[in-house]
Design a protein around this motif. Structure first.
Motif, mmCIF file in Angstrom:
data_model
loop_
_atom_site.group_PDB
_atom_site.id
_atom_site.type_symbol
_atom_site.label_atom_id
_atom_site.label_comp_id
_atom_site.label_asym_id
_atom_site.label_seq_id
_atom_site.Cartn_x
_atom_site.Cartn_y
_atom_site.Cartn_z
ATOM 1 N N LYS A 160 12.284 43.357 66.096
ATOM 2 C CA LYS A 160 13.725 42.762 65.627
ATOM 3 C C LYS A 160 13.740 42.021 64.124
ATOM 4 O O LYS A 160 14.471 42.176 63.457
ATOM 5 C CB LYS A 160 14.154 41.852 66.588
ATOM 6 C CG LYS A 160 14.983 42.737 67.813
ATOM 7 C CD LYS A 160 15.812 41.679 68.424
ATOM 8 C CE LYS A 160 16.750 42.504 69.620
ATOM 9 N NZ LYS A 160 17.616 41.633 70.302
ATOM 10 N N THR A 161 12.347 41.912 63.852
ATOM 11 C CA THR A 161 11.775 41.234 62.638
ATOM 12 C C THR A 161 11.105 42.432 61.647
ATOM 13 O O THR A 161 9.814 42.677 62.638
ATOM 14 C CB THR A 161 11.253 39.763 62.713
ATOM 15 O OG1 THR A 161 12.111 38.997 63.339
ATOM 16 C CG2 THR A 161 10.858 39.151 61.343
ATOM 17 N N ASP A 162 11.230 42.545 60.630
ATOM 18 C CA ASP A 162 10.364 43.580 59.962
ATOM 19 C C ASP A 162 9.089 42.893 59.379
ATOM 20 O O ASP A 162 9.147 41.845 58.843
ATOM 21 C CB ASP A 162 11.081 43.948 58.651
ATOM 22 C CG ASP A 162 12.077 44.972 58.902
ATOM 23 O OD1 ASP A 162 12.086 45.606 60.097
ATOM 24 O OD2 ASP A 162 13.279 44.943 57.973
ATOM 25 N N THR A 163 8.092 43.141 60.006
ATOM 26 C CA THR A 163 6.445 42.733 59.787
ATOM 27 C C THR A 163 5.772 44.012 59.690
ATOM 28 O O THR A 163 5.969 45.085 59.630
ATOM 29 C CB THR A 163 6.073 41.958 60.801
ATOM 30 O OG1 THR A 163 5.967 42.658 62.050
ATOM 31 C CG2 THR A 163 7.053 40.606 61.000
#
Length: 215
Positions: free
Chosen positions: A8-11
Motif C-alpha cells: 500500500k506504500t511504494d517502496t
C-alpha cells in the motif's frame, strides 16, 4: 485488527514482489528464494515495532550509548516446505529467536475438495510467547487457522502474528473469523482464487518454484 499490507506504500519491496510474480524471473530458483527472504526481513522489521522495549546502556570505545532493546524474542514458525525462504528472512532479523516447524498438507478428494491434514508441530515451549506464523501464500487460510488453533489449544500465547508474501481476500477473511486476536501482515492482497485454491494473479506454486516440482 486491520491487516498490514506492505505494498500500500511504494517502496523497494515492490521490486522484490514483482520479481516473485514475474513468470520469467521466478524461474531463477535462487532469486525466487532470495526475494522471499528479503520480504520476510522487511515484515520482521515492521512486526518488531509491536514488541516491548526497555532502555539499555551499551559501552562503546568512546563512551556509553543509550538505546532501547526488545525485552523478548518472538518464536518464528512456518509450514514446510514453501515457507522456508520466507522464514529465513524473519530469523535473519530476529537472529536470537527460536523456531517452530509444521508439516501439513492438503488431502484432496475426487471431487476436488480438500481437507487439511497436520502431521506434526515441532516447537519450543510457547507458553506466554509471541508467535509469528509465516507462510508464503495465505490462500484459503485453512492451514494457518487449523495449525494456530492447535497451538492455541496447548499454549497461552502472548500475541499471534500471521505473515505472508501474498494473501487472498478470502484467506484474510477466514483467518480473521477463526483467529480474531491475530494480527495479519502481508506484502500484497489478491482478490481471486482458482477452483484448486491457487491465488490469482498470485505467483504460482511457491514450493515448486523454490525447491523443484513434487512427484
Amino acid at each position: 485488527m486491520t491487516p498490514f499490507i506492505l505494498n500500500k506504500t511504494d517502496t523497494i519491496a515492490n521490486q522484490f514482489l514483482a520479481e516473485l510474480r514475474d513468470v520469467n524471473i521466478q524461474q531463477d530458483k535462487y532469486r525466487f528464494r532470495k526475494n522471499q527472504e528479503r520480504l520476510g526481513g522487511i515484515l520482521a522489521y515492521e512486526i518488531s515495532k509491536t514488541l516491548k522495549y526497555s532502555p539499555t546502556e551499551v559501552d562503546t570505545p568512546l563512551g556509553t550509548a543509550n538505546i532501547n532493546l526488545a525485552i523478548e524474542q518472538p518464536v518464528i514458525a512456518t509450514i514446510l516446505r514453501a515457507g522456508l525462504p520466507f522464514h529465513q528472512g524473519f530469523i535473519n532479523f530476529f537472529d536470537r529467536a527460536e523456531s517452530a516447524f509444521v508439516t501439513a498438507y492438503r488431502k484432496v478428494k475426487k471431487t476436488g475438495a480438500f481437507t487439511i491434514q497436520i502431521d506434526q508441530i515441532s516447537a519450543p515451549n510457547l507458553e506466554g510467547k509471541t508467535l509469528i506464523m509465516c507462510d508464503t501464500m495465505l490462500a484459503t487460510g485453512q492451514s494457518i487457522a487449523l495449525v494456530c488453533k492447535e497451538i492455541i489449544a496447548q499454549y497461552n500465547l502472548k500475541a499471534l502474528h500471521i505473515a505472508s508474501v501474498i494473501a487472498s481476500t478470502e484467506g484474510i477473511a477466514h483467518v480473521r473469523a477463526n483467529l480474531p486476536k491475530a494480527q495479519i501482515w502481508t506484502c500484497a492482497v489478491d482478490d481471486e482464487m482458482t477452483s484448486k485454491a491457487y491465488i490469482v494473479p498470485g505467483l504460482g506454486d511457491a514450493g515448486d518454484l523454490a525447491f523443484g516440482e513434487k512427484v
